[in-house]
Design a protein around this motif. Structure first.
Motif, short mmCIF file in Angstrom:
data_model
loop_
_atom_site.label_atom_id
_atom_site.label_comp_id
_atom_site.label_asym_id
_atom_site.label_seq_id
_atom_site.Cartn_x
_atom_site.Cartn_y
_atom_site.Cartn_z
N GLU A 188 -6.75 3.42 -4.22
CA GLU A 188 -6.01 2.37 -3.55
C GLU A 188 -4.52 2.61 -3.76
OE1 GLU A 188 -7.18 -1.42 -5.05
OE2 GLU A 188 -5.60 -2.49 -3.99
N THR A 189 -3.72 2.31 -2.76
CA THR A 189 -2.28 2.47 -2.92
C THR A 189 -1.70 1.13 -3.33
OG1 THR A 189 -2.35 4.06 -1.13
CG2 THR A 189 -0.18 3.24 -1.77
N LYS A 242 2.98 9.49 -0.62
CA LYS A 242 2.07 10.01 -1.64
C LYS A 242 0.62 9.83 -1.21
CE LYS A 242 4.40 9.07 -5.77
NZ LYS A 242 4.39 8.12 -6.90
N THR A 243 0.35 8.65 -0.64
CA THR A 243 -1.02 8.36 -0.19
C THR A 243 -1.48 9.41 0.81
OG1 THR A 243 -0.66 6.02 -0.47
CG2 THR A 243 -2.47 6.66 0.97
N TYR A 244 -0.64 9.69 1.79
CA TYR A 244 -1.04 10.66 2.81
C TYR A 244 -1.11 12.07 2.24
CZ TYR A 244 -1.21 7.05 6.26
OH TYR A 244 -1.58 5.94 6.94
N PHE A 300 -1.28 2.78 8.70
CA PHE A 300 -1.65 2.24 7.40
C PHE A 300 -1.89 0.75 7.59
CE2 PHE A 300 -0.85 0.90 3.04
CZ PHE A 300 -1.39 1.94 2.29
N ASP A 301 -3.13 0.31 7.35
CA ASP A 301 -3.51 -1.08 7.66
C ASP A 301 -3.08 -1.41 9.10
OD1 ASP A 301 -4.84 -1.53 5.30
OD2 ASP A 301 -3.06 -2.17 4.25
N ASN A 331 -6.11 -0.02 3.65
CA ASN A 331 -5.83 -0.11 2.22
C ASN A 331 -6.07 -1.51 1.68
OD1 ASN A 331 -4.75 1.24 -0.22
ND2 ASN A 331 -3.18 -0.34 -0.04
N GLU A 332 -5.52 -2.52 2.39
CA GLU A 332 -5.59 -3.88 1.88
C GLU A 332 -7.02 -4.43 1.85
OE1 GLU A 332 -2.74 -4.61 0.01
OE2 GLU A 332 -3.68 -6.53 0.51
N LYS A 333 -7.22 -5.27 0.84
CA LYS A 333 -8.49 -5.95 0.67
C LYS A 333 -8.70 -6.99 1.79
CE LYS A 333 -10.51 -7.81 -3.51
NZ LYS A 333 -10.23 -8.18 -4.89
N ASN A 334 -9.94 -7.20 2.16
CA ASN A 334 -10.28 -8.25 3.14
C ASN A 334 -9.50 -8.14 4.45
OD1 ASN A 334 -12.07 -9.45 1.37
ND2 ASN A 334 -10.45 -10.66 0.43
#
Lengths: 489, 251
Positions: free
Chosen positions: A24-25, A110-112, A139-140, A221-224
């Motif tokens: 997770e970021t 960094k994530t990518y 992203f999201d 990435n984000e929850k829910n």
């Protein structure tokens, strides 16, 4: 994409079930309040600085969605989704819109990097042998960056996020958005029309062969949070474009919804090749968590002699519900669908295609390879139909299923309909198991069991792998191997 | 090199005993022929040596270079140099013969802690070995054993044997389904691999193959036991008189 290879090797070391992109970021995000209402639709539209017509389009979709029922015909089983328990908008605070790479939050880069997605043009340009691929990173709910925009613009190709396109090329968006998948097409497409957040927009003008592969990399990435991607690709007369999308998400206990709509339009003599490598988090060993991948993808061969080809490698998601289709409207147009769908653990896949023959002398080809392991269920559902004016329509369909173990299921559900007597449709289907003899033979040659299964499976899917852009074919093969780890014993 | 001691084994699924107190010793550099009528347990022996799970060893032991291999799985045995040329080589659709060879060679090297072969090195080895066996390079591009003729299948087996450089080669009815020309090519391939540190077990029903692969010892297998051991003349005797005499004497 050697970097993808590296990522695969690295994450192979980590023993968190089979999924390798589960990190997770940690990044600050801006979210819309949970739930769905007209307010939320307005909020999203405002965030995207959309013109009034776009907002109205969304609101219209939202109102229609309220009157619709969730479909239940697919061979998938999941608890009822509470659409008010989802965030419909989440954006990294730093990335309010696509901008130059220098301004992008280093955490995102960094994530990518971790995912093996090259975003730095200089680095990509520096590598002489590496193929150049332009990337739109989503992203999201927002597009973070789109590479090689300038260079593509020189050729006249527009490649940007759909949010930008709404602002910068409203005439094109207005003309084509919803023209392939109408707002009211189905429950999830209508939902998407109301709340779509980001995705890619591609426009290749008349006579232009897009100088490089285009790709979009989707990350939830984000929850829910639901991701409602909207992609629109237009190839004008005689244009050609090859586009690839990749998808991953962190490992979470809760299910997450991905409801995308992808529309392709090919005018006379145009060709669009659309490839997907879908590796959303599939859930853990017990079947907990994972992405619900409820997607509407459709291509319109609007012009004569146009061609649309879908290639998909589906290894992720807890539930996949997706039928990339072709409407063969133009005379002599051609549709293709090449699919590899791998299901392991508790995954459920209900996927296939529709080939709707409307024009004369239209042809289509379907090659579907389903691989089921664990306690998964893998269904091919496909429709081939010929309109009464679609004289000399041709289709060839081949559906092969491979079972690994004895607790999984493979199902083939073809719908075939010809309304004129000159149509010729062929359908072939096989179901097989990896035999003990094959396994023993490989073992005897010193190939350990998992490598043997990967080898046999890759042989099984070879016809489809060949359809992928070369630089992704090798990665796809490895991904399939990883997805099936732990599938025996 | 190989020492089989009072081996008893049965089919795991239904418990049928096939090998009933088999003793056999094969030294490095030796070519041992195992002959016997149908149903005597010849193929079963080859499967048990290579570790197929369908069979259960209930008594006795198999020592390979002095160590028991009963606990090793087939891939581990292969990496240690045990090779089985199958009577019925298995088809692997979609996997080019070349690709299969590369995976097998590198997996064995990996298991032994050796570096993977470079592509040029691999290509050179394959080319040389294929030429020896008169294998058309086009065959190597085709999926392994898929649509191969009987002769092509057996040659592909010997090609794998040559490339994997095993220490113990077990040839299970390699002559079956071969015409005389193919048989010669295969036999030449096997003979070329003879070396002082390599042992070969030739399982065959007929003496014919032994005209081309001359054995140092001949063993007659009947009802799961070696009932007679001799030199190459024993094979000729069998050819002339059939199995009935020897079986009669043993009974």
């Amino acid at each position: 994409m050697a970097a993808v290879q590296e990522t695969i090797d690295q994450v192979r070391q980590i023993d968190v079930d089979q999924y390798k992109y589960g990190f997770e970021t940690a990044i600050e995000v801006e979210k819309a309040p949970k739930g769905l209402s007209e307010e939320i639709v307005r909020f999203i539209s405002a965030k995207k600085q959309e013109p009034e017509w776009m907002l109205e389009w969304r609101l219209d979709a939202y109102r229609r969605w309220l009157t619709m029922e969730e479909p239940t015909w697919a061979r998938v089983d999941y608890p009822k989704i509470d659409f008010n328990d989802i965030y419909y908008y989440a954006a990294p605070k730093s990335a309010s819109g696509p901008k130059s790479l220098d301004e992008v939050d280093p955490e995102l880069l960094k994530t990518y990097e971790k995912l093996g997605i090259p975003l730095k043009e200089q680095e990509i340009l520096a590598g002489v042998e590496k193929p150049r691929v332009a990337v739109d990173a989503v992203f999201d709910s927002v597009s973070v960056v789109t590479t090689f925009k300038k260079e593509l613009a020189k050729a006249g190709v527009i490649f940007m996020s759909i949010s930008e396109a709404v602002r910068e090329h409203p005439e094109l968006v207005k003309k084509y958005l919803g023209s392939v998948v109408p707002v009211t097409d189905n429950y999830y497409a209508t939902l998407n029309s109301a709340v779509f957040t980001d995705g890619s927009f591609v426009f290749v003008p008349k006579g232009v062969r897009c100088p490089m592969e285009l790709s979009t990399y989707f990350r939830i990435n984000e929850k829910n949070t639901g991701q409602f991607e909207r992609t629109l690709i237009i190839a004008e007369e005689g244009a050609y474009v090859s586009y690839l999308e990749g998808c991953t998400a962190p490992q979470r206990d809760e299910n997450q919804l991905h409801a995308a709509v992808v529309e392709l339009v090919a005018l006379d003599d145009a060709e669009i090749k659309y490839s997907t490598v879908q590796n959303w988090f599939p859930g853990d060993k017990q079947g907990k968590g994972g992405i619900y991948n409820f997607v509407t993808k459709r291509g319109d061969c609007r012009g004569d002699r146009s061609k649309i080809s879908w290639t998909q490698v589906e290894t992720g998601s807890a539930i996949t519900w997706k039928y990339p289709s072709c409407i063969l409207r133009g005379d002599d147009s051609r549709g293709e669908f090449y699919s590899i769908a791998v299901s392991n653990g508790h995954q459920q896949v209900d996927s296939g295609t529709k080939m709707i023959h409307l024009g004369k002398n239209t042809s289509s080809r379907i090659i579907s390879k389903g691989i089921a392991a664990g306690v998964s269920q893998n269904t091919y559902r496909g429709q081939v139909s010929a309109h009464r004016k679609a004289t000399n329509a041709r289709n060839f369909t081949q559906c092969d299923s491979l079972l690994i173990g004895d607790r999984c299921g493979a199902h083939t559900v073809p719908y075939i309909e010809a309304k004129n007597s000159s149509a010729q449709f062929e359908h072939e289907a096989t179901t097989s198991k990896i035999s003990e003899d094959q396994l023993f033979y490989c073992l005897q040659r010193g190939i350990p069991e998992e490598a043997a299964i990967a080898l046999i499976v890759n042989g099984f899917v070879k016809e489809v792998i060949q359809e992928l852009p070369m630089e992704f074919a090798v990665e796809a093969q490895k991904l399939i191997g990883i997805s099936l780890e732990g599938s025996v014993g | 090199m190989l020492e089989i001691k009072n081996l008893h084994a049965r089919i795991a699924e239904d418990g049928t005993e096939i090998i009933r107190g088999l003793n056999l010793t094969v030294k490095a550099g030796e070519v041992a022929a195992i002959m016997g009528p149908n149903g005597s347990g010849k193929s079963t022996l080859s499967y048990i040596l290579s570790g197929r799970e369908d069979y259960e060893v209930t008594e006795g032991d198999i020592l390979y270079n002095g160590e028991s291999i009963l606990e090793l799985d087939p891939a581990e045995r292969a990496a240690r140099g045990i090779f089985l040329a199958f009577q019925y080589p298995v088809e692997i659709p979609g996997v080019a013969t070349m690709q299969f060879l590369k995976v097998a060679m590198n997996e064995q090297r990996k298991a032994r802690g050796e570096a993977e072969l470079t592509t040029p090195d691999f290509m050179r080895r394959v080319k040389e070995a294929a030429a020896e066996l008169k294998i058309n390079p086009d065959m190597l591009k085709r999926p392994l054993n898929v649509g191969f003729s009987g002769g092509e299948k057996k040659r592909a087996e010997i090609l794998q044997m040559a490339l994997l450089e095993p220490k113990l080669c077990v040839l299970d009815e390699t002559d079956s389904g071969l015409d005389i020309d193919a048989l010669k090519i295969v036999a030449d391939g096997v003979n070329a691999l003879k070396s002082p540190d390599r042992a070969t077990i030739v399982i065959t029903h007929y003496q014919r193959l032994l005209d081309y692969i001359v054995p140092d010892t001949v063993h007659v297998l009947y009802k799961g036991q070696i009932i007679r051991t001799g030199d190459k003349d024993l094979a000729l005797e069998l050819e002339a008189n059939g199995y009935a005499d020897i079986i009669g004497q043993a009974a």
